[in-house]
Design a protein around this motif. Structure first.
Motif, PDB file in Angstrom:
ATOM      1  N   ASN A 145      36.730   3.623  -5.746  1.00 44.57           N
ATOM      2  CA  ASN A 145      35.449   3.365  -5.065  1.00 44.57           C
ATOM      3  C   ASN A 145      35.069   1.896  -5.158  1.00 44.57           C
ATOM      4  N   THR A 175      39.960  13.084   6.524  1.00 42.54           N
ATOM      5  CA  THR A 175      39.848  11.861   7.324  1.00 42.54           C
ATOM      6  C   THR A 175      39.246  10.765   6.442  1.00 42.54           C
ATOM      7  N   PRO A 176      39.428   9.497   6.810  1.00 43.36           N
ATOM      8  CA  PRO A 176      38.946   8.393   5.964  1.00 43.36           C
ATOM      9  C   PRO A 176      37.421   8.302   5.865  1.00 43.36           C
ATOM     10  N   ASP A 177      36.682   8.973   6.760  1.00 40.57           N
ATOM     11  CA  ASP A 177      35.224   8.804   6.744  1.00 40.57           C
ATOM     12  C   ASP A 177      34.497   9.775   5.817  1.00 40.57           C
ATOM     13  N   VAL A 178      35.220  10.616   5.075  1.00 35.66           N
ATOM     14  CA  VAL A 178      34.579  11.517   4.109  1.00 35.66           C
ATOM     15  C   VAL A 178      34.025  10.683   2.957  1.00 35.66           C
ATOM     16  N   THR A 179      32.756  10.923   2.591  1.00 32.88           N
ATOM     17  CA  THR A 179      32.141  10.170   1.494  1.00 32.88           C
ATOM     18  C   THR A 179      31.783  11.093   0.334  1.00 32.88           C
ATOM     19  N   GLN A 207      28.394  12.840   0.854  1.00 35.57           N
ATOM     20  CA  GLN A 207      28.468  14.019   1.737  1.00 35.57           C
ATOM     21  C   GLN A 207      28.983  15.235   0.968  1.00 35.57           C
TER      22      GLN A 207
END
Length: 330
Positions: free
Chosen positions: A330, A275-279, A282
């Motif tokens: 990034n 998903t796009p919210d993986v950083t 994390q």
């Protein structure tokens, strides 16, 4: 001679059938694609070709033509899973094979779940002798991480730096003997002498693959990386293959690629999230729960997709270029 031997040995292990329809979406310029022609001819199977322009319709193509065998690289496996999530109607696929870039364990599990009745056969090879090992279909369920035993009529050893065979379970260079080993490199005697050497025990010419791994007591190979994948950091020996496998165990990570340390920089991790919210932060935190500190990179970049070579392998040269140019996403 060597090509005919290799094709017959691969067929003896994979057992393509006269009623099979082999969907080949990997390029015929890649030996993995080319050998589908030979295997189909040997078995009497039908060969079904699909080019890159048709990839968005690959699952429908497989279903419409009744494909039963599909040779995969990871990008094709991911594509089929994505297409099947939109259209879950059953297919006739009974076997996925894999070589080149290895399918990761989560993707293999998803393929089995998405295509009930389809087996997965991991394989390992190198251009200098085509195929080295093939694991029996679904053999990874009993032997996770194995790429199988040597082809029929060939021999695989794991040796130390002096070319002496190592005991079962010890990691060393994978070397190969057999009728499929090529004579050498065209007009490159020094490189040929380095990779194609007389056996330390006086046996036949042995191909030194430059790959590292170990053997279990039954002769199954566990691949651990190329010489270039192995490195030392903060006093610990490690491999990019080991670190990438741990990253892929993190929930929410779909793909991973590690650039090993070089003179001017430390190692760098690239991931693709589910998903796009993986950083990146994390991912590194969760990786610290799985590996000792020396094996956790300081930097992780999240990309929408990993760049690929024409053969479907991660394009590490392109990743290095992006790092140098500061276009890493990034």
């Amino acid at each position: 001679g060597p090509v005919a031997f290799a094709a017959r040995a691969i067929q003896a292990r994979l057992n393509y059938r006269p009623d099979d329809i082999v969907l080949t979406a990997v390029p015929l310029s890649f030996d993995y694609g080319l050998y589908q022609v030979f295997l189909s001819a040997l078995s009497g199977a039908e060969l079904l070709l699909s080019g890159p322009a048709d990839h968005a319709r690959l699952l429908g193509f497989a279903r419409d033509h009744g494909a039963t065998v599909v040779p995969l690289v990871p990008s094709l496996g991911e594509l089929l899973v994505k297409l099947a999530s939109r259209d879950p109607r059953p297919t006739r696929i009974r076997l996925f094979t894999n070589t080149g870039a290895a399918l990761n364990a989560p993707l293999i599990a998803t393929l089995r779940e998405t295509f009930p009745g389809a087996s997965v056969a991991p394989m390992y090879g190198t251009t200098e002798c085509k195929r080295i090992t093939i694991l029996e279909p679904d053999g990874d369920l009993a032997r996770p991480g194995s790429v199988g035993p040597a082809l029929p009529g060939t021999e695989v050893l794991v040796v130390d730096d002096d070319g002496r065979p190592l005991p079962t379970g010890e990691t060393g260079e994978i070397v190969v003997r057999g009728p499929h080993v090529m004579a050498g490199y065209w007009r490159a005697p020094e490189q040929t002498a380095l990779r194609f050497r007389p056996g330390a025990d006086g046996g036949p010419v042995t191909l030194h693959t430059g790959d590292y791994g170990r053997l279990d007591a039954d002769g199954h190979v566990y691949f651990q990386g190329r010489r270039d994948d192995l490195f030392k950091r903060r006093g610990s020996r490690m491999s990019s293959v080991e670190i990438e496998a741990a990253v892929l165990d993190i929930e929410g990570v779909r793909e991973a690629a590690l650039l090993v340390p070089e003179e001017d920089r430390d190692m760098v991790l690239f991931v693709v999230g589910e998903t796009p919210d993986v950083t990146g932060e994390q991912v590194l935190a969760r990786l610290g729960d799985r590996l000792e500190a020396a094996k956790v990179p300081d930097v992780c970049h999240v990309l929408p997709a990993l760049p690929l070579t024409p053969n479907g392998k991660t394009d590490r040269k392109e990743l290095r270029r992006r790092l140098m140019e500061g276009t890493d996403g990034n």
